[in-house]
Motif scaffolding. Sequence first.
Motif, PDB file in Angstrom:
ATOM      1  N   ILE A 199     -21.171 -19.530  -8.078  1.00  0.00           N
ATOM      2  CA  ILE A 199     -20.967 -20.930  -8.397  1.00  0.00           C
ATOM      3  C   ILE A 199     -19.489 -20.626  -9.293  1.00  0.00           C
ATOM      4  O   ILE A 199     -19.751 -20.463 -10.707  1.00  0.00           O
ATOM      5  CB  ILE A 199     -22.084 -21.575  -9.238  1.00  0.00           C
ATOM      6  CG1 ILE A 199     -23.173 -21.647  -8.224  1.00  0.00           C
ATOM      7  CG2 ILE A 199     -21.583 -22.763  -9.799  1.00  0.00           C
ATOM      8  CD1 ILE A 199     -24.349 -22.351  -8.659  1.00  0.00           C
ATOM      9  N   ASP A 200     -18.575 -21.031  -8.875  1.00  0.00           N
ATOM     10  CA  ASP A 200     -17.379 -21.063  -9.617  1.00  0.00           C
ATOM     11  C   ASP A 200     -16.260 -22.081  -9.032  1.00  0.00           C
ATOM     12  O   ASP A 200     -16.830 -22.655  -8.214  1.00  0.00           O
ATOM     13  CB  ASP A 200     -16.431 -19.726  -9.618  1.00  0.00           C
ATOM     14  CG  ASP A 200     -16.387 -19.393  -8.218  1.00  0.00           C
ATOM     15  OD1 ASP A 200     -16.148 -20.055  -7.306  1.00  0.00           O
ATOM     16  OD2 ASP A 200     -16.092 -17.896  -8.153  1.00  0.00           O
TER      17      ASP A 200
ATOM     18  N   ARG B 269     -15.927 -29.735  -2.346  1.00  0.00           N
ATOM     19  CA  ARG B 269     -14.759 -30.501  -2.870  1.00  0.00           C
ATOM     20  C   ARG B 269     -15.309 -30.968  -4.184  1.00  0.00           C
ATOM     21  O   ARG B 269     -15.019 -32.195  -4.472  1.00  0.00           O
ATOM     22  CB  ARG B 269     -14.373 -31.482  -1.844  1.00  0.00           C
ATOM     23  CG  ARG B 269     -13.457 -31.188  -0.641  1.00  0.00           C
ATOM     24  CD  ARG B 269     -12.379 -30.408  -0.939  1.00  0.00           C
ATOM     25  NE  ARG B 269     -11.541 -30.248   0.190  1.00  0.00           N
ATOM     26  CZ  ARG B 269     -11.497 -28.796   0.930  1.00  0.00           C
ATOM     27  NH1 ARG B 269     -12.264 -28.033   0.416  1.00  0.00           N
ATOM     28  NH2 ARG B 269     -10.564 -28.696   1.871  1.00  0.00           N
ATOM     29  N   VAL B 270     -15.905 -30.459  -5.088  1.00  0.00           N
ATOM     30  CA  VAL B 270     -16.388 -30.773  -6.213  1.00  0.00           C
ATOM     31  C   VAL B 270     -16.039 -29.774  -7.478  1.00  0.00           C
ATOM     32  O   VAL B 270     -15.566 -28.724  -7.030  1.00  0.00           O
ATOM     33  CB  VAL B 270     -17.946 -31.292  -6.566  1.00  0.00           C
ATOM     34  CG1 VAL B 270     -18.374 -32.063  -5.369  1.00  0.00           C
ATOM     35  CG2 VAL B 270     -18.683 -29.774  -6.026  1.00  0.00           C
ATOM     36  N   SER B 271     -16.333 -30.203  -8.624  1.00  0.00           N
ATOM     37  CA  SER B 271     -16.187 -29.128  -9.740  1.00  0.00           C
ATOM     38  C   SER B 271     -17.508 -28.389 -10.043  1.00  0.00           C
ATOM     39  O   SER B 271     -18.465 -28.504  -9.449  1.00  0.00           O
ATOM     40  CB  SER B 271     -15.976 -29.936 -11.015  1.00  0.00           C
ATOM     41  OG  SER B 271     -17.135 -30.716 -11.246  1.00  0.00           O
ATOM     42  N   THR B 272     -17.292 -27.099 -10.725  1.00  0.00           N
ATOM     43  CA  THR B 272     -18.231 -26.265 -10.958  1.00  0.00           C
ATOM     44  C   THR B 272     -19.533 -26.864 -11.631  1.00  0.00           C
ATOM     45  O   THR B 272     -20.562 -26.622 -11.183  1.00  0.00           O
ATOM     46  CB  THR B 272     -17.626 -25.059 -11.941  1.00  0.00           C
ATOM     47  OG1 THR B 272     -16.478 -24.344 -11.235  1.00  0.00           O
ATOM     48  CG2 THR B 272     -18.618 -24.070 -12.104  1.00  0.00           C
ATOM     49  N   SER B 273     -19.146 -27.741 -12.462  1.00  0.00           N
ATOM     50  CA  SER B 273     -20.077 -28.423 -13.350  1.00  0.00           C
ATOM     51  C   SER B 273     -21.107 -29.345 -12.406  1.00  0.00           C
ATOM     52  O   SER B 273     -22.165 -29.412 -12.279  1.00  0.00           O
ATOM     53  CB  SER B 273     -19.647 -29.153 -14.459  1.00  0.00           C
ATOM     54  OG  SER B 273     -18.680 -30.168 -13.922  1.00  0.00           O
ATOM     55  N   GLU B 274     -20.243 -30.026 -11.368  1.00  0.00           N
ATOM     56  CA  GLU B 274     -21.067 -31.068 -10.383  1.00  0.00           C
ATOM     57  C   GLU B 274     -21.727 -29.985  -9.440  1.00  0.00           C
ATOM     58  O   GLU B 274     -22.843 -30.449  -8.986  1.00  0.00           O
ATOM     59  CB  GLU B 274     -20.024 -31.625  -9.705  1.00  0.00           C
ATOM     60  CG  GLU B 274     -19.254 -32.818 -10.546  1.00  0.00           C
ATOM     61  CD  GLU B 274     -18.115 -33.516  -9.584  1.00  0.00           C
ATOM     62  OE1 GLU B 274     -18.027 -34.873  -9.682  1.00  0.00           O
ATOM     63  OE2 GLU B 274     -17.261 -32.786  -9.247  1.00  0.00           O
ATOM     64  N   LEU B 275     -21.253 -28.897  -8.932  1.00  0.00           N
ATOM     65  CA  LEU B 275     -21.936 -28.126  -7.997  1.00  0.00           C
ATOM     66  C   LEU B 275     -23.357 -27.474  -8.922  1.00  0.00           C
ATOM     67  O   LEU B 275     -24.475 -27.441  -8.213  1.00  0.00           O
ATOM     68  CB  LEU B 275     -21.113 -26.731  -7.842  1.00  0.00           C
ATOM     69  CG  LEU B 275     -21.982 -25.721  -6.915  1.00  0.00           C
ATOM     70  CD1 LEU B 275     -22.360 -26.367  -5.478  1.00  0.00           C
ATOM     71  CD2 LEU B 275     -20.896 -24.541  -6.342  1.00  0.00           C
ATOM     72  N   ARG B 276     -23.087 -27.292 -10.020  1.00  0.00           N
ATOM     73  CA  ARG B 276     -24.300 -26.537 -11.066  1.00  0.00           C
ATOM     74  C   ARG B 276     -25.477 -27.811 -11.162  1.00  0.00           C
ATOM     75  O   ARG B 276     -26.653 -27.630 -11.138  1.00  0.00           O
ATOM     76  CB  ARG B 276     -24.078 -26.123 -12.091  1.00  0.00           C
ATOM     77  CG  ARG B 276     -23.642 -24.804 -12.109  1.00  0.00           C
ATOM     78  CD  ARG B 276     -23.273 -24.164 -13.644  1.00  0.00           C
ATOM     79  NE  ARG B 276     -22.520 -22.809 -13.523  1.00  0.00           N
ATOM     80  CZ  ARG B 276     -23.292 -21.887 -13.207  1.00  0.00           C
ATOM     81  NH1 ARG B 276     -24.695 -21.961 -12.967  1.00  0.00           N
ATOM     82  NH2 ARG B 276     -22.900 -20.626 -12.943  1.00  0.00           N
ATOM     83  N   GLU B 277     -25.051 -29.056 -11.320  1.00  0.00           N
ATOM     84  CA  GLU B 277     -25.581 -30.209 -11.345  1.00  0.00           C
ATOM     85  C   GLU B 277     -26.606 -30.328  -9.938  1.00  0.00           C
ATOM     86  O   GLU B 277     -27.959 -30.937 -10.192  1.00  0.00           O
ATOM     87  CB  GLU B 277     -24.887 -31.319 -11.593  1.00  0.00           C
ATOM     88  CG  GLU B 277     -25.626 -32.822 -11.726  1.00  0.00           C
ATOM     89  CD  GLU B 277     -26.597 -32.816 -13.029  1.00  0.00           C
ATOM     90  OE1 GLU B 277     -27.776 -33.343 -12.939  1.00  0.00           O
ATOM     91  OE2 GLU B 277     -26.579 -31.933 -13.723  1.00  0.00           O
ATOM     92  N   LYS B 278     -25.978 -30.202  -8.887  1.00  0.00           N
ATOM     93  CA  LYS B 278     -26.519 -30.413  -7.713  1.00  0.00           C
ATOM     94  C   LYS B 278     -27.589 -29.088  -7.226  1.00  0.00           C
ATOM     95  O   LYS B 278     -28.352 -29.545  -6.839  1.00  0.00           O
ATOM     96  CB  LYS B 278     -25.428 -30.260  -6.405  1.00  0.00           C
ATOM     97  CG  LYS B 278     -25.933 -30.646  -5.233  1.00  0.00           C
ATOM     98  CD  LYS B 278     -24.847 -30.683  -3.901  1.00  0.00           C
ATOM     99  CE  LYS B 278     -25.388 -30.707  -2.640  1.00  0.00           C
ATOM    100  NZ  LYS B 278     -26.203 -32.004  -2.452  1.00  0.00           N
ATOM    101  N   CYS B 279     -27.024 -28.070  -7.628  1.00  0.00           N
ATOM    102  CA  CYS B 279     -27.838 -26.687  -7.448  1.00  0.00           C
ATOM    103  C   CYS B 279     -28.335 -26.268  -8.841  1.00  0.00           C
ATOM    104  O   CYS B 279     -27.739 -25.535  -9.739  1.00  0.00           O
ATOM    105  CB  CYS B 279     -26.976 -25.618  -6.534  1.00  0.00           C
ATOM    106  SG  CYS B 279     -26.208 -26.165  -5.364  1.00  0.00           S
ATOM    107  N   LYS B 280     -29.628 -26.767  -9.295  1.00  0.00           N
ATOM    108  CA  LYS B 280     -30.241 -26.227 -10.305  1.00  0.00           C
ATOM    109  C   LYS B 280     -30.896 -24.926 -10.427  1.00  0.00           C
ATOM    110  O   LYS B 280     -31.568 -24.364 -11.585  1.00  0.00           O
ATOM    111  CB  LYS B 280     -31.069 -27.304 -10.932  1.00  0.00           C
ATOM    112  CG  LYS B 280     -30.722 -28.501 -11.153  1.00  0.00           C
ATOM    113  CD  LYS B 280     -31.464 -29.598 -11.692  1.00  0.00           C
ATOM    114  CE  LYS B 280     -30.927 -30.779 -12.132  1.00  0.00           C
ATOM    115  NZ  LYS B 280     -29.997 -31.370 -11.481  1.00  0.00           N
ATOM    116  N   SER B 281     -30.809 -23.951  -9.296  1.00  0.00           N
ATOM    117  CA  SER B 281     -31.335 -22.521  -9.334  1.00  0.00           C
ATOM    118  C   SER B 281     -30.787 -21.955  -8.358  1.00  0.00           C
ATOM    119  O   SER B 281     -29.844 -22.593  -7.691  1.00  0.00           O
ATOM    120  CB  SER B 281     -32.815 -22.763  -8.838  1.00  0.00           C
ATOM    121  OG  SER B 281     -33.118 -23.363  -7.460  1.00  0.00           O
TER     122      SER B 281
END
Length: 471
Positions: free
Chosen positions: A404-405, A414-426
């Motif tokens: 996740i980078d 097409r999102v930011s790293t923080s948005e990807l972490r928000e979507k995938c919490k594990s």
Amino acid sequence: MIMEFDFSKITVEELMFELGKGGHKPGSGSAAALQGMISAKLAQTVISVTKTKKFRDKYLGVIPDLTVRYEEIENIIFPNLVNFFKEDAYYFDKYIQAMHEYEKSQLAGDFYETSRRRKEMAESMKMAVRIPLEIAEHCVKLADTALLAFKFGCKEVRGDSHVSLGGAIASLAGCLSIVQLNFLTFCIVHFYWTTEMSTWYNKLKNDYARLKDEIDICIGILEKEVADRMTLYSEVTSFLEISKTDTQWSDEEIEKLASDFLNMLWKHHQTIWKTELTDSRQVLDPQTIFEEIFDYDFGMLPKLDDNDDGSECAGYIDQRERHIVLSGNYKNVVQNFTAAHELGHALLHNQHILHRDIPLDGSHTIPRLPEERQADKFATYFLMPKKKVVNSFIKQFGKSKLSIDNDTAFNLLRVSTSELREKCKSLREFTILVASAEIYAGKPFKSLAQEYRVSVTAMARRLEELQLVEY
């Protein structure tokens, strides 16, 4: 009507009696024509089977040519051979009758009658040469059709095409012998005619030499196929002597067994699938393996009875009766994993009783009996082989590991790293996203789950096992 007695209208038993009773009709020329007729009908059988709905799509390329040849047999070759059968008996009978009259006139000292009968014998013998040459010409065409059918027509009836080929060549060889024998009866007066017929004969002799080589090649093809199949059976038997030892295999050992088995399948894929496969992933096909290697009956029923504990049955294996049955009441990924799970049982275990399995797709984490866990592991390694999954992963994502980078977040969604972490919490949520992805960096593709015909969660677990993703 050219003959007083039509040998083409009597029973096979009656015909065999006539051929074997020691008379001069029907003789060798008629027998050659009969052999050609049998070859003609066998060739038509092969063509008809090749054109059936069951095989049509597989042989589309050769069907137009075979269809033209079928019509030629039906409308020209077979009717002509029937006529040649009759004509050869008729003209050779005329020759024999003229010969008897010639002998009588000689004994009677009738010079002019003897001369007339000798000329009559020569004219009848000319037909006894020309007709076998005609039969031979037709048999060359039949042999070429049978050869085409053997090489490119339906493989399931190559016995018929090979007998058709062999019969046509045998008839051709017989006709060549008849012609040479009959040439011996002609004197210098018929030199030019004999020379003309010899040119025809030599052309047919060249065809015979070519076709003799071809039938040897065909026999060689079948011998190689048998040898290849026996080699496959030998290697599978040796594999089973190791795999079915009731050993408590470790996961690493099961993965190696699955890998070795897959390598064996790819090595022998032409023998098993009877065609050239273009991708080694095409061997991930439990049904064909069960049917072609282990001689199991593989069935699909709308729904199977429940297990004793009330759970739904997804499939069962009966190693004694050699049955595999799957329930059609589940998604394809469940059916596929169940089939691979049953293959694991067939390769690893010695169950001689009906063994029923619950519906699983490879994504489960519930406690399992040792044999069930081994079959699950085999199915996982078989359907998602390490080397293949890694290669597919690199091909789709352009790298050997996804984290996740910024790069991954943008190329995946097409999102930011923080948005990807928000979507995938594990880690699992991230690997599920990767396993189901159908586009990366603007490049569309089949998801890994779709490519390997497994559930998204099963593929996600495999990606984690192979450390292709990190959170």
